[in-house]
Motif scaffolding. Structure first.
Motif, mmCIF file in Angstrom:
data_model
loop_
_atom_site.group_PDB
_atom_site.id
_atom_site.type_symbol
_atom_site.label_atom_id
_atom_site.label_comp_id
_atom_site.label_asym_id
_atom_site.label_seq_id
_atom_site.Cartn_x
_atom_site.Cartn_y
_atom_site.Cartn_z
ATOM 1 N N SER A 67 15.490 -9.847 1.373
ATOM 2 C CA SER A 67 15.380 -9.846 2.780
ATOM 3 C C SER A 67 14.612 -8.483 3.248
ATOM 4 O O SER A 67 13.870 -8.278 4.028
ATOM 5 N N ARG A 68 14.940 -7.597 2.315
ATOM 6 C CA ARG A 68 14.630 -6.097 2.411
ATOM 7 C C ARG A 68 12.975 -6.289 2.003
ATOM 8 O O ARG A 68 12.109 -5.293 2.628
ATOM 9 N N GLU A 69 12.665 -6.727 0.861
ATOM 10 C CA GLU A 69 11.379 -6.825 0.102
ATOM 11 C C GLU A 69 10.290 -7.616 0.828
ATOM 12 O O GLU A 69 8.949 -7.487 0.605
ATOM 13 N N VAL A 70 10.663 -8.525 1.307
ATOM 14 C CA VAL A 70 9.811 -9.616 1.960
ATOM 15 C C VAL A 70 10.484 -10.057 3.152
ATOM 16 O O VAL A 70 11.829 -10.114 3.398
ATOM 17 N N ASP A 71 9.531 -10.642 4.057
ATOM 18 C CA ASP A 71 10.324 -11.284 5.443
ATOM 19 C C ASP A 71 10.850 -12.620 5.067
ATOM 20 O O ASP A 71 10.205 -13.587 4.862
ATOM 21 N N PRO A 72 11.966 -12.927 5.240
ATOM 22 C CA PRO A 72 12.742 -14.028 4.900
ATOM 23 C C PRO A 72 12.373 -15.298 6.194
ATOM 24 O O PRO A 72 12.833 -16.470 5.802
ATOM 25 N N GLN A 88 1.920 -18.546 6.509
ATOM 26 C CA GLN A 88 1.524 -18.910 5.420
ATOM 27 C C GLN A 88 1.346 -17.668 4.407
ATOM 28 O O GLN A 88 1.787 -17.726 3.112
ATOM 29 N N ARG A 89 0.740 -16.488 5.001
ATOM 30 C CA ARG A 89 0.804 -15.255 4.399
ATOM 31 C C ARG A 89 2.263 -14.671 3.852
ATOM 32 O O ARG A 89 2.601 -14.006 2.806
ATOM 33 N N THR A 90 3.314 -14.895 4.935
ATOM 34 C CA THR A 90 4.728 -14.636 4.769
ATOM 35 C C THR A 90 5.215 -15.285 3.611
ATOM 36 O O THR A 90 5.803 -15.013 2.560
ATOM 37 N N LEU A 91 4.898 -16.707 3.515
ATOM 38 C CA LEU A 91 5.580 -17.676 2.553
ATOM 39 C C LEU A 91 4.973 -17.541 1.167
ATOM 40 O O LEU A 91 5.667 -17.366 0.296
ATOM 41 N N ALA A 92 3.794 -17.025 1.364
ATOM 42 C CA ALA A 92 2.998 -16.641 -0.102
ATOM 43 C C ALA A 92 3.644 -15.652 -0.714
ATOM 44 O O ALA A 92 3.900 -15.480 -1.997
ATOM 45 N N ARG A 93 4.289 -14.384 0.205
ATOM 46 C CA ARG A 93 4.770 -13.252 -0.492
ATOM 47 C C ARG A 93 6.207 -13.783 -0.753
ATOM 48 O O ARG A 93 6.669 -13.162 -2.085
ATOM 49 N N SER A 207 -2.184 2.481 -23.397
ATOM 50 C CA SER A 207 -3.288 2.995 -22.680
ATOM 51 C C SER A 207 -4.267 2.077 -22.826
ATOM 52 O O SER A 207 -4.640 1.969 -24.094
ATOM 53 N N THR A 208 -5.234 1.800 -21.942
ATOM 54 C CA THR A 208 -6.489 0.989 -22.019
ATOM 55 C C THR A 208 -7.740 2.033 -22.005
ATOM 56 O O THR A 208 -8.845 1.455 -22.160
ATOM 57 N N GLY A 209 -7.321 3.305 -21.702
ATOM 58 C CA GLY A 209 -8.529 4.140 -21.647
ATOM 59 C C GLY A 209 -9.049 3.979 -20.303
ATOM 60 O O GLY A 209 -8.810 3.320 -19.383
ATOM 61 N N GLY A 210 -9.915 4.869 -19.934
ATOM 62 C CA GLY A 210 -10.600 4.896 -18.924
ATOM 63 C C GLY A 210 -10.149 6.060 -17.876
ATOM 64 O O GLY A 210 -8.887 6.523 -17.862
ATOM 65 N N ALA A 211 -10.714 6.394 -16.848
ATOM 66 C CA ALA A 211 -10.374 7.286 -16.030
ATOM 67 C C ALA A 211 -9.622 6.745 -14.489
ATOM 68 O O ALA A 211 -9.982 5.730 -14.297
ATOM 69 N N GLY A 212 -9.129 7.480 -13.701
ATOM 70 C CA GLY A 212 -8.514 7.140 -12.524
ATOM 71 C C GLY A 212 -7.139 6.559 -12.394
ATOM 72 O O GLY A 212 -6.524 6.201 -13.436
ATOM 73 N N ASP A 213 -6.598 6.267 -11.381
ATOM 74 C CA ASP A 213 -5.433 5.828 -10.938
ATOM 75 C C ASP A 213 -5.441 4.272 -10.636
ATOM 76 O O ASP A 213 -6.113 4.065 -9.633
ATOM 77 N N GLY A 214 -4.515 3.327 -11.042
ATOM 78 C CA GLY A 214 -4.541 2.085 -11.040
ATOM 79 C C GLY A 214 -3.756 1.894 -9.554
ATOM 80 O O GLY A 214 -4.068 2.614 -8.623
ATOM 81 N N GLY A 215 -2.593 1.099 -9.341
ATOM 82 C CA GLY A 215 -2.114 1.204 -8.142
ATOM 83 C C GLY A 215 -1.847 -0.083 -7.577
ATOM 84 O O GLY A 215 -2.472 -1.185 -8.058
ATOM 85 N N GLY A 216 -1.096 -0.234 -6.673
ATOM 86 C CA GLY A 216 -1.109 -1.562 -5.825
ATOM 87 C C GLY A 216 0.148 -2.282 -6.644
ATOM 88 O O GLY A 216 0.520 -2.498 -7.584
ATOM 89 N N GLY A 217 0.725 -3.100 -5.746
ATOM 90 C CA GLY A 217 1.944 -3.991 -6.030
ATOM 91 C C GLY A 217 1.325 -5.521 -6.000
ATOM 92 O O GLY A 217 0.205 -5.690 -6.080
ATOM 93 N N PRO A 218 2.390 -6.448 -6.107
ATOM 94 C CA PRO A 218 1.949 -7.782 -5.908
ATOM 95 C C PRO A 218 1.280 -7.961 -4.816
ATOM 96 O O PRO A 218 1.672 -7.628 -3.628
ATOM 97 N N GLY A 219 0.184 -8.880 -4.778
ATOM 98 C CA GLY A 219 -0.532 -9.202 -3.669
ATOM 99 C C GLY A 219 -0.104 -10.390 -2.683
ATOM 100 O O GLY A 219 0.805 -10.960 -3.373
ATOM 101 N N ALA A 220 -0.267 -10.490 -1.589
ATOM 102 C CA ALA A 220 0.155 -11.506 -0.786
ATOM 103 C C ALA A 220 -0.974 -12.715 -0.826
ATOM 104 O O ALA A 220 -2.060 -12.635 -1.034
ATOM 105 N N GLY A 221 -0.187 -13.873 -1.060
ATOM 106 C CA GLY A 221 -1.342 -15.048 -1.201
ATOM 107 C C GLY A 221 -1.869 -15.459 -0.112
ATOM 108 O O GLY A 221 -1.649 -14.748 0.889
ATOM 109 N N GLY A 222 -2.595 -15.507 -1.248
ATOM 110 C CA GLY A 222 -3.447 -15.331 0.120
ATOM 111 C C GLY A 222 -4.124 -16.170 0.743
ATOM 112 O O GLY A 222 -5.326 -15.756 0.659
#
Length: 227
Positions: A67-72, A88-93, A207-222
């Motif tokens: 309930s803290r990490e996703v809206d139940p 639907q976006r909430t349920l995908a999460r 490491s797979t090489g390359g520059a820059g920072d990745g980021g982001g967590g699990p996406g919402a279904g979308g």
């Protein structure tokens, strides 16, 4: 002095005997744990077992985290069991989170507002819960892990009003148990359910090489009534 005390002592003894003879309260005959879980026959025993094995603590922790990490909760239009785009976006999460814990079961509860008859709203709450379950199963969640579908209808409003109230027209998804027979359950190490992904996150990734920072967590279904 003795003549004065004797009647008092006899009177006190009589009161003590009367108290001993009084029938026990109704709670005396209840199953141990009945005050913790009044959901039906056998539930108190199940709750006690979960407390003694540590399962209840884990389930409570998982439910708090869920309930803290996703809206139940998702909401519905008046007298409708259809999912809006936002729902639907909430349920995908929710589905994304649930897939991370294959050893955990969930239950979906349906609710309505107070407009309309109790019988109609009981059925409407059930349809809403069934709609959510169908959505979750279509997003990779096994139906066997959705322990049950339940409806509280109009009996547990968030906002007590006889007027249409969207916040009462909702479903709530909760952690309710562990999947019987799953290896994570059989070995009794329930804490691993919670800490498994933390251990995985500490594993070094080449490491797979390359520059820059990745980021982001699990996406919402979308005869109508409310709901």
């Amino acid at each position: 002095m003795r003549r004065t005390l004797a009647p008092l002592l006899l009177s006190a003894a009589g009161l003590a005997l009367a108290a001993c003879e009084a029938p026990p309260s109704a709670d005396w005959y209840q199953e141990a744990g009945a005050d913790i879980d009044e959901g039906g026959f056998g539930n108190p025993t199940m709750q006690n077992t979960r407390l003694m094995t540590g399962e209840a603590t884990v389930l409570q922790s998982l439910n708090t985290r869920f309930s803290r990490e996703v809206d139940p909760m998702v909401n519905f239009a008046f007298n409708s069991a259809s999912l809006s785009a936002e729902a639907q976006r909430t349920l995908a999460r929710q589905a994304t989170w649930i897939r991370q814990f294959p050893e955990v079961r969930f239950r979906v509860y349906g609710h309505t507002d107070l407009v309309g008859s109790q019988a109609y709203n009981k059925q409407l709450g059930l349809r809403r819960a069934q709609t959510v379950v169908s959505f979750l199963t279509s997003h990779g969640i096994s139906r066997s892990r959705l322990e049950a579908v339940a409806s509280f209808g109009e009996t547990q409003p968030l906002i007590v009003t006889q007027q249409p109230e969207m916040r009462n027209r909702r479903t709530v998804t909760e952690v309710t148990g562990l999947v019987g027979g799953h290896p994570m359950v059989l070995n009794g190490k329930y804490a691993q359910v919670i800490f498994r992904e933390y251990v995985a996150s500490a594993t070094e990734v080449p490491s797979t090489g390359g520059a820059g920072d990745g980021g982001g967590g699990p996406g919402a279904g979308g005869g109508g009534g409310e709901g």
